[in-house]
Design an enzyme around this catalytic site. Structure first.
Site, mmCIF file in Angstrom:
data_model
loop_
_atom_site.group_PDB
_atom_site.id
_atom_site.type_symbol
_atom_site.label_atom_id
_atom_site.label_comp_id
_atom_site.label_asym_id
_atom_site.label_seq_id
_atom_site.Cartn_x
_atom_site.Cartn_y
_atom_site.Cartn_z
ATOM 1 N N GLU A 123 6.161 24.806 5.909
ATOM 2 C CA GLU A 123 6.571 23.619 6.667
ATOM 3 C C GLU A 123 8.002 23.306 6.255
ATOM 4 O OE1 GLU A 123 4.974 19.206 7.968
ATOM 5 O OE2 GLU A 123 4.470 19.965 5.988
ATOM 6 N N HIS A 189 8.097 18.531 13.344
ATOM 7 C CA HIS A 189 9.341 17.947 12.823
ATOM 8 C C HIS A 189 10.465 18.274 13.790
ATOM 9 C CE1 HIS A 189 7.912 16.413 8.948
ATOM 10 N NE2 HIS A 189 7.077 17.446 8.958
ATOM 11 N N ARG A 221 9.597 8.639 31.519
ATOM 12 C CA ARG A 221 10.625 9.475 32.147
ATOM 13 C C ARG A 221 11.003 10.663 31.269
ATOM 14 N NH1 ARG A 221 12.760 4.264 33.332
ATOM 15 N NH2 ARG A 221 12.499 3.733 35.545
ATOM 16 N N GLY A 243 -6.446 7.193 9.293
ATOM 17 C CA GLY A 243 -6.297 5.783 9.612
ATOM 18 C C GLY A 243 -4.895 5.259 9.394
ATOM 19 N N ASP A 268 -2.891 17.471 5.555
ATOM 20 C CA ASP A 268 -1.481 17.311 5.161
ATOM 21 C C ASP A 268 -1.437 16.646 3.790
ATOM 22 O OD1 ASP A 268 1.278 17.494 5.317
ATOM 23 O OD2 ASP A 268 1.528 15.716 6.563
#
Length: 395
Positions: A123, A189, A221, A243, A268
């Site tokens: 990551e 990201h 848009r 949460g 994560d």
């Protein structure tokens, strides 16, 4: 070798649906459809039996880091998550110097070769400074395919996924390179537009890294990456169900549009998962964990989570109101399929590894088995009994 046993009387969640008063037969390290002579029968009535959880995005736990710690640290974190039902885990790295990431990948690759982890997820560092989250902006870089290849090579065949801001120069070429080498290209990201995200998917990207987080919101848009990732059937979306990262309505929105087969719950998680509040390091960034929420000391951005997948399961059923079968798919079958491990784990079917989780009627962990051995011994009212092969034969 693990002993043979029959787990009887539970509500068993299978790919085809839930079986009341079902049986799961464990023969050594694998699931079987026939109980061998002398197998022990364990009465697990009043409980749920579900496949072991598969976490494709995890940075650590138990006070230990996957992102920069030693092999012993990684094993400690892996064990912490196993206690919470995660029998298969991918170790996620965070943004760092390229040479450090390559060296660290070599160590993680050895653990993957031993079967302790299911591979490596990078990551960063090829992510957008506009959506950096808890990554060190000074270490971010554009996705150069040569540098991407360096990390792939450093993982010695155990690179499983890389998160990229695919709109950056070199992004699409890097996606194609990853795809050619059998590594999952994940969009995350990112500050990409809707059109740029579709281009990344067409180039081979198949995962949305923690959907909604660290990317532009949906606009009427400017629909942005979220809309593209949700609507495309080629993409599996990661969701952090703690949460904090997602409102329940956003989680239900993702399930409604992606469907049960395209959602993967992830943690994560960082070091504090299963450990407690305090100060930690996530890569080169200092993190303060208070009341179970991890944030950067400087700037206050959310810095991963302290989630374990058993909590994600319980919340999904009891708070979000999702069907148990859908939750099991998001925690087990879908991520196992993404990793190419569906022939070994992710569902309770004969021939697969005996990876399973026993849950009580409140959806709390009452036992965890990995490859036929109890990681968490069952907490039950009724003891195991010896049985004949006939008594252990499935109904």
């Amino acid at each position: 070798m693990a002993a043979s046993k029959v787990l009887a009387g539970a509500r068993v969640v299978l790919p085809t649906g839930t079986v009341d008063d079902g049986r799961v037969i464990v023969d050594g390290t694998r699931l079987s459809d026939t109980a061998p002579p002398g197998a022990d029968v364990l009465d697990v009535s009043g409980h749920w039996l579900v496949p072991g959880f598969v976490d494709i995005h995890n940075h650590g736990g138990g006070g230990a880091s996957f992102a920069g710690g030693t092999a012993e640290d990684v094993l400690k974190g892996v064990h912490t998550h196993r206690l919470h039902g995660t029998t298969t885990v991918v170790a996620s790295a965070v943004t760092g110097e390229l040479d450090f990431l390559a060296r660290h990948a070599g160590m993680l690759a050895e653990l993957a070769q031993q079967g302790d982890i299911a591979g490596i997820h990078f990551e960063g560092p090829f992510i957008s400074p506009c959506r950096k989250g808890a990554h060190n902006e000074e270490l971010l870089r554009e996705p150069d395919p040569a540098e991407v290849r360096k990390l792939i090579d450093a993982a010695h065949g155990h690179a499983r996924m890389m998160t990229l801001a695919t709109e950056l120069p070199g992004g699409l070429d890097s996606v194609r390179l990853l795809t050619e080498h059998g590594v999952i290209a994940a969009v995350g990201h990112t500050d990409a537009t809707y059109e740029q995200t579709l281009a990344a998917i067409d180039a081979g990207a198949t995962v949305a890294t923690h959907l909604f987080n660290a990317m532009p919101p949906i606009g009427h848009r400017a629909p942005g990456p979220i809309t593209a990732l949700l609507q495309d059937e080629r993409v599996t979306v990661e969701l952090i169900n703690d949460g904090t990262h997602l409102h329940p309505a956003a989680l239900r929105l993702a399930f409604h549009h992606a469907g049960r087969d395209r959602v993967a719950f992830i943690t994560d998680a960082m070091d504090a998962a299963g450990f407690g509040d305090g100060r930690y390091m996530l890569g080169s960034m200092e993190v303060e964990v208070a009341d179970g929420v991890a944030r950067l000391v400087e700037g206050g951005s959310i810095a991963g989570s302290t989630l374990t997948l058993d909590r994600a399961f319980k919340r999904a059923v009891t708070v979000d109101g999702l069907p148990v079968g859908d939750v099991v798919a998001a925690l087990s079958a879908n991520p196992a399929r993404l990793l190419g491990l569906a022939d070994r784990t992710g569902s309770l079917e004969p021939g697969k590894d005996a990876d399973l989780v026993l849950l009580d009627d409140a959806f709390d962990v009452a036992g965890v088995m990995r490859r036929g051995a109890w990681v968490v011994e069952p907490r039950l009212d009724r003891p195991a009994t010896a049985a004949t092969a006939e008594a252990g034969r499935p109904r």
